[in-house]
Design an enzyme around this catalytic site. Structure first.
Site, PDB file in Angstrom:
ATOM      1  N   GLY A  39       0.958  -1.206   0.045  1.00 39.70           N
ATOM      2  CA  GLY A  39       0.138  -0.136   0.138  1.00 39.70           C
ATOM      3  C   GLY A  39       1.140   1.259   0.090  1.00 39.70           C
ATOM      4  N   SER A  40       0.279   2.393   0.313  1.00 37.65           N
ATOM      5  CA  SER A  40       1.308   3.671  -0.162  1.00 37.65           C
ATOM      6  C   SER A  40       2.142   3.681   1.286  1.00 37.65           C
ATOM      7  CB  SER A  40       0.155   4.771   0.056  1.00 37.65           C
ATOM      8  OG  SER A  40      -0.585   4.771   1.192  1.00 37.65           O
ATOM      9  N   GLU A  42       3.957   1.599   2.323  1.00 36.71           N
ATOM     10  CA  GLU A  42       4.903   0.474   2.174  1.00 36.71           C
ATOM     11  C   GLU A  42       6.020   1.020   1.185  1.00 36.71           C
ATOM     12  OE1 GLU A  42       2.248  -0.291   4.701  1.00 36.71           O
ATOM     13  OE2 GLU A  42       1.599  -0.530   2.807  1.00 36.71           O
ATOM     14  N   GLU A  61      -3.861 -10.121   1.269  1.00 40.39           N
ATOM     15  CA  GLU A  61      -3.024 -10.359   2.486  1.00 40.39           C
ATOM     16  C   GLU A  61      -3.054 -11.939   3.155  1.00 40.39           C
ATOM     17  OE1 GLU A  61      -3.919  -5.787   2.106  1.00 40.39           O
ATOM     18  OE2 GLU A  61      -5.097  -7.963   2.224  1.00 40.39           O
ATOM     19  N   HIS A  84       0.201  -3.703   4.457  1.00 35.28           N
ATOM     20  CA  HIS A  84      -0.438  -2.398   4.416  1.00 35.28           C
ATOM     21  C   HIS A  84      -1.068  -2.013   5.689  1.00 35.28           C
ATOM     22  CE1 HIS A  84      -1.560   1.347   3.178  1.00 35.28           C
ATOM     23  NE2 HIS A  84      -2.910   1.186   2.882  1.00 35.28           N
ATOM     24  N   HIS A 295     -10.943 -30.843  19.772  1.00 36.28           N
ATOM     25  CA  HIS A 295     -11.848 -29.899  18.923  1.00 36.28           C
ATOM     26  C   HIS A 295     -13.478 -30.117  19.283  1.00 36.28           C
ATOM     27  CE1 HIS A 295     -12.929 -29.025  14.346  1.00 36.28           C
ATOM     28  NE2 HIS A 295     -13.420 -28.183  15.287  1.00 36.28           N
ATOM     29  N   GLY A 416      -7.112 -24.642  11.856  1.00 36.71           N
ATOM     30  CA  GLY A 416      -8.318 -24.558  11.167  1.00 36.71           C
ATOM     31  C   GLY A 416      -8.684 -23.357  10.285  1.00 36.71           C
TER      32      GLY A 416
END
Length: 543
Positions: A39-40, A42, A61, A84, A295, A416
């Site tokens: 993004g800007s 970075e 991401e 970002h 679980h 998971g």
């Protein structure tokens, strides 16, 4: 400008930027591959990336994080992620849950707005940045000054890689990169940190004596055995004890060869189910896994009457939170190797191995049973194949047909979190290019990480993606039965054409519905030298 620290260049060192020093630090730790979606905030860090660095672009991401996770696990070393601000971090946090429980050493960085504007909450400011990824990450920080950025990133790298390994997070205001660094930052480039947690001689002797006294010991092995390449030591211990070996429940890696005479399978993830299987064993040795990663709710006794449990782990948190047993925090490879040599062999009768691999179950017309799919893949792809799986309704079918012999042969989402399979396979193949990686992904799971196909195509990463299409969220249908929930809305996802989606991302795909066609498709994919996708219509099964 790239500046290399040396006594003869102290004048250059004095004017080195934070960014220059950071790249030197990353080089020193082998972190020259960056997984990101920019993004800007970075751009000042990424602009003019040094030639010896490579940037792997992911289109979401979550995919970026899962690719880095697979890469870190397969290379048994850290991976660098660049996200970002808050928005990018938030998109990645679903996959971050897997990285926590797989102990993946990820150094996750994110861009922040200009330092002087952060408190104003301007657009794209990461508000309370260090708090955002908690409690998932092992450590999180935003440096208090630009000068402290290199030291903070150094701390992040060491924290991520010290036992227990895990993801860390650093937010950096983007104007910090061009600030002047301190000459004292040179000390960061040669620092090392290691964990040394070997058992003392009396501790080893006590543990070996305990195992020798046991009438029916049993081993339960977890993912950290595979992560620390201690698989052969686990085999040696099982052989010396003539003890059966189970894989711990909710397995994210395979720590033991699945056709060894001692192998007994993967434990279920319920309290009563595990206790029932441990009945008759007087000593349970759990190595490299939590006690236990349950679980489904299955109440019962944690252990059978008269059974003692000893837990060997790299993670003090796992040791502290277990509801039963005695725990030792230690180096697993060293402990297993020494323990295998210390116990007395030949005290118990040899084990009777499990029956041979069963004949795959027959399929219905126009579909294949998952067992048949896995049998074809096993026989066609070869014994050295790496399997990245995320088809939760077919886990039982996979383990029934699996013949896993080598360390680093199996990866599964540790918490998971769906969306792991496709991108993690890309990361694993990138880290382990000499072995063929096959991703086995359900049609429900595939949609969470489908953009990983673009990255595989863009960088010609030759993963074979196998999509098992049954048109429903199969694991949820099974859970609906377990919970007595009855018919539930939102469980069906019919008519998704993954070959068409693959073509759009630049990956050649084919649909098969017979054994012969599957063998041909796998053979072609193995010879292609580029990513391929195989869509297989399958019968619905339960985990």
């Amino acid at each position: 400008m790239q500046v290399y620290w040396s006594r003869s260049r102290e004048r250059s060192c004095a004017v080195a930027s934070v960014r220059d020093v950071t790249f030197e630090l990353l080089r020193a730790h082998g972190l020259t591959t960056i997984f990101g979606n920019p993004g800007s905030n970075e751009l000042p860090f990424l602009a003019g990336l040094p030639d010896d660095f490579r940037y792997l672009l992911g289109l979401h991401e979550g995919v970026v994080l899962a690719m880095a996770d697979g890469y870190a696990q397969a290379r048994r070393g850290p991976a660098l992620v660049n996200l970002h601000a808050a928005a990018g971090t938030g998109n990645a946090m679903g996959q971050l849950t897997n990285s926590v429980y797989s102990h993946s050493p990820l150094v996750v960085t994110a861009g922040q707005q200009v330092r002087s504007t952060v408190g104003q909450e301007v657009m794209l400011a990461n508000v309370d940045a260090a708090a955002l990824p908690r409690p998932l990450v092992k450590w999180s920080s935003e440096p208090a000054s630009a000068e402290d950025v290199p030291r903070t990133i150094s701390q992040a790298i060491h924290t991520a890689t010290l036992a227990p390994q895990g993801p860390v997070y650093v937010s950096v205001p983007y104007d910090d990169w061009q600030a002047q660094s301190s000459v004292e930052a040179r000390h960061l480039l040669s620092r090392t940190t290691v964990t040394a947690a070997a058992l003392t001689t009396p501790q080893l002797a006590d543990l070996a004596a305990m195992l020798d006294r046991a009438e029916r010991p049993v081993l339960i092995l977890g993912p950290d055995v595979d992560a620390t390449a201690a698989n052969d030591h686990a085999v040696a211990l099982a052989d010396a004890l003539a003890a059966p070996a189970w894989i711990a429940p909710s397995a994210s890696r395979c720590p033991f060869p699945t056709r060894h005479p001692a192998f007994r399978g993967v434990l279920p993830a319920g309290v009563k189910a595990i206790s029932d299987l441990l009945a008759g064993h007087d000593l349970v040795l759990v190595v490299g896994a939590p006690v236990f990663r349950y679980h489904q709710y299955d109440p019962g006794r944690y252990l059978p009457e008269g059974t003692r449990l000893v837990h060997l782990t790299v993670d003090p948190g796992e040791a502290a939170r277990a509801p039963m047993g005695d725990a030792i925090v230690c180096d697993l490879a060293d402990t297993l190797a020494r323990l295998a040599a210390a116990v007395t062999p030949g005290r118990r009768a040899a084990l009777v191995p499990l029956p041979p691999i069963p004949t795959p179950r027959p399929a219905s017309a126009g579909r294949l049973h998952p067992e048949e799919v896995f049998a074809v893949l096993r026989d066609t792809a070869g014994a050295d194949t790496v399997w990245v799986t995320e088809s939760t309704s077919t886990t039982g079918a996979f383990w029934a047909q699996a013949d896993l012999r080598e360390p680093g042969s199996y990866y599964f989402p540790a918490s998971g979190g769906l969306g792991f399979g496709l991108p993690a396979a890309v990361g694993v193949q990138l880290a382990d290019p000499d072995r063929q990686v096959v991703a086995l992904v359900g049609d429900g799971s595939a949609n969470y990480g489908i953009t990983a196909l673009w990255t595989a195509a863009r960088y010609r990463i030759p993963v074979i993606f196998v999509i098992l299409r049954n048109g429903t969220y199969g694991a949820l249908r099974w859970f609906a039965q377990v919970l007595g929930a009855g018919e539930t809305p939102g469980l069906d996802i019919p008519d998704i054409d993954f070959t068409a989606l693959a073509a759009g991302y630049g990956v050649t795909g084919v649909t098969v519905s017979s054994r012969t066609a599957l063998v041909e498709a796998v053979t072609d994919a193995l010879a292609a030298g580029e990513p391929r996708l195989i869509q297989v219509d399958t019968d619905l099964t339960t985990p």
